[in-house]
Write a protein that holds these residues in place. Sequence first.
Motif, PDB file in Angstrom:
ATOM      1  N   TYR A 155       0.837  -1.206   0.000  1.00  0.00           N
ATOM      2  CA  TYR A 155       0.000   0.000   0.000  1.00  0.00           C
ATOM      3  C   TYR A 155       0.867   1.250   0.000  1.00  0.00           C
ATOM      4  O   TYR A 155       0.616   2.192  -0.748  1.00  0.00           O
ATOM      5  CB  TYR A 155      -0.923  -0.012   1.216  1.00  0.00           C
ATOM      6  CG  TYR A 155      -1.720   1.262   1.364  1.00  0.00           C
ATOM      7  CD1 TYR A 155      -2.690   1.603   0.405  1.00  0.00           C
ATOM      8  CD2 TYR A 155      -1.495   2.123   2.421  1.00  0.00           C
ATOM      9  CE1 TYR A 155      -3.417   2.782   0.512  1.00  0.00           C
ATOM     10  CE2 TYR A 155      -2.219   3.306   2.542  1.00  0.00           C
ATOM     11  CZ  TYR A 155      -3.173   3.627   1.582  1.00  0.00           C
ATOM     12  OH  TYR A 155      -3.873   4.799   1.690  1.00  0.00           O
ATOM     13  N   SER A 156       1.889   1.261   0.846  1.00  0.00           N
ATOM     14  CA  SER A 156       2.838   2.386   0.838  1.00  0.00           C
ATOM     15  C   SER A 156       4.214   1.833   1.186  1.00  0.00           C
ATOM     16  O   SER A 156       4.564   1.729   2.359  1.00  0.00           O
ATOM     17  CB  SER A 156       2.425   3.472   1.822  1.00  0.00           C
ATOM     18  OG  SER A 156       3.406   4.492   1.868  1.00  0.00           O
ATOM     19  N   GLN A 157       4.961   1.482   0.180  1.00  0.00           N
ATOM     20  CA  GLN A 157       6.301   0.937   0.396  1.00  0.00           C
ATOM     21  C   GLN A 157       7.182   1.943   1.133  1.00  0.00           C
ATOM     22  O   GLN A 157       7.963   1.578   2.015  1.00  0.00           O
ATOM     23  CB  GLN A 157       6.910   0.575  -0.960  1.00  0.00           C
ATOM     24  CG  GLN A 157       8.281  -0.058  -0.879  1.00  0.00           C
ATOM     25  CD  GLN A 157       8.723  -0.594  -2.229  1.00  0.00           C
ATOM     26  OE1 GLN A 157       8.439  -1.729  -2.577  1.00  0.00           O
ATOM     27  NE2 GLN A 157       9.415   0.237  -2.997  1.00  0.00           N
ATOM     28  N   LYS A 158       7.019   3.204   0.795  1.00  0.00           N
ATOM     29  CA  LYS A 158       7.810   4.268   1.422  1.00  0.00           C
ATOM     30  C   LYS A 158       7.573   4.316   2.929  1.00  0.00           C
ATOM     31  O   LYS A 158       8.510   4.462   3.716  1.00  0.00           O
ATOM     32  CB  LYS A 158       7.442   5.605   0.777  1.00  0.00           C
ATOM     33  CG  LYS A 158       8.134   6.813   1.371  1.00  0.00           C
ATOM     34  CD  LYS A 158       7.666   8.078   0.664  1.00  0.00           C
ATOM     35  CE  LYS A 158       8.234   9.316   1.330  1.00  0.00           C
ATOM     36  NZ  LYS A 158       7.785  10.557   0.660  1.00  0.00           N
ATOM     37  N   ASP A 159       6.324   4.169   3.358  1.00  0.00           N
ATOM     38  CA  ASP A 159       6.015   4.200   4.784  1.00  0.00           C
ATOM     39  C   ASP A 159       6.594   2.988   5.501  1.00  0.00           C
ATOM     40  O   ASP A 159       7.045   3.086   6.645  1.00  0.00           O
ATOM     41  CB  ASP A 159       4.504   4.251   4.999  1.00  0.00           C
ATOM     42  CG  ASP A 159       3.914   5.616   4.657  1.00  0.00           C
ATOM     43  OD1 ASP A 159       4.690   6.583   4.539  1.00  0.00           O
ATOM     44  OD2 ASP A 159       2.682   5.709   4.494  1.00  0.00           O
TER      45      ASP A 159
END
Length: 541
Positions: free
Chosen positions: A116-120
Amino acid sequence: MITCGEYLVKQLEAYGIETIFGIPGVHTIELYRGLPQTTLKHITPRHEQGAGFMADGYARVKGKPAACFIITGPGMTNILTAMGQAYADSIPMLVISSVNERATLGMKQGRLHELYSQKDVVSGVCEFSHTVLDPCELPEILAKAFTVFNSERPRPVHIEIPTDVITKLVDMPIYTSSRLYRPEVSQEALEDVTEHLASAKNPYLLVGGGAINADTDELVKIAESFDMPVLYTVNGKGVFPPDHPLAIGSYQTTEIVREEILKADVVLAIGTELGETDYDVAFNGEFKLSAKVIRVDIDPEQLHSNFLSTIGIVSDAKSFIHGLATYLTTQKMPVKFSTQSAGVTKVRSIKERLATAFPKEWDVQYQVLKILQENAPNMVFVGDSTQIVYSGNFLFETNQTRKWFNSATGYGTLGYGLPAAIGAKIANPEQPVVSLMGDGGIQFSLPELATAVEEKLGLIVLLWNNFGYQEIKRSMINHGIPTIGVDIYTPDFITIAKGFGCETIEITSMDQLQSAVLVAQKSDVPVIIQLDEAKLYEEIQ
């Protein structure tokens, strides 16, 4: 016109990156298109966690970062542990990954490797994580990454590039990095520090891994000027001569040293977090200071971390040490140190008491380390979380930095020692390297032997085999907890290692170990030296 992926590798080359650790995947293959047109060397680990540990070991020996090419989703979740270890120990690492196409980000459509949010997910184990939505962002974001590596507290940086951006055509110049200067200490601060240390009756000097690049002679001058006993952390070993009369060593967590340092009136702490894994490995909160604390750190957040500072100085440790040593010379400060000074007498007393403070088994482990060191004087010791490393963190000494490091500090992961040793050997192939592994920890990263064989790396893997998680078992017994999950099945490591193409030697005595070390250094593939712990203990007794 070239693709964004081709531009990226050219830009990495311009920044001085020499080695990339990565496992190609369907989302990252476009990062490889331009590699043949560069001097970059690509190493293929067998797991992304291994890639991160290799980059970690490489940076600790080389003093500069490597890059990792990591696939979207599972590749990034695999490397998180390695990034966590590097983050905890302030190790530079550039992690470049792919991510799904821009139009699909955050849509939860069940696409390949989708997060969903690799960065997070990644942000907790890196200095920053950035998603490149347009190729024109690359020059600026890479410049920011290398600013972290070269002028701040070095830590991992993550850059993710959507698959549709990697293939975009670009026409941009290659950016040559600017000269970056780390913060230096002011004249006012030097005067303040000198005044406090000169008036101190019982000062101590604490040195951490942040001072790894400092000039040893300058640090000695500071210690001698104020007659300060010196303690250094695990990652700070080698920055101060261990045979100097003011050197206590890495014994911060012993009751003997704790009692003495509690009597200090001024403590100068340079490049150290004053953190748990260096100062409180008993995890009882008994390392305490009642002194005025002068802290020097490149990271402002560290100036009041764990212990509040009386004087806090944001400065590069090397620059501060040089500045203070130069100031003392220009001011012609009288030197308090002598062979019979109070500091030397104190250190002598502490060392005499420490000589009988450790378990008998540590004598055996120390002898093993000394045999390795004496028969390969320039050896780099890369350790996992295992018994011989725990004792070595106290007992092992070296006159050079970057010769002893392990995962028992900071994050404290298992499986680090083997891949990190591979990275260390790639960083400097001429140096002998030994990986200190336990039979439990090596099972986390055993497949990386294939990488070492593939690269023809003649490193030593010293396997301390005690048939289970003995350190955890001992802790469970001491706390009255049933010993569940620690008496694990131990495979035949010798047969497995041979299957990977390694050479193997089984050791039951110290004499055998000495000859094995000499033989192993001539190999161009890993040599597994398996030690039978019980038989070595029997020999010494």
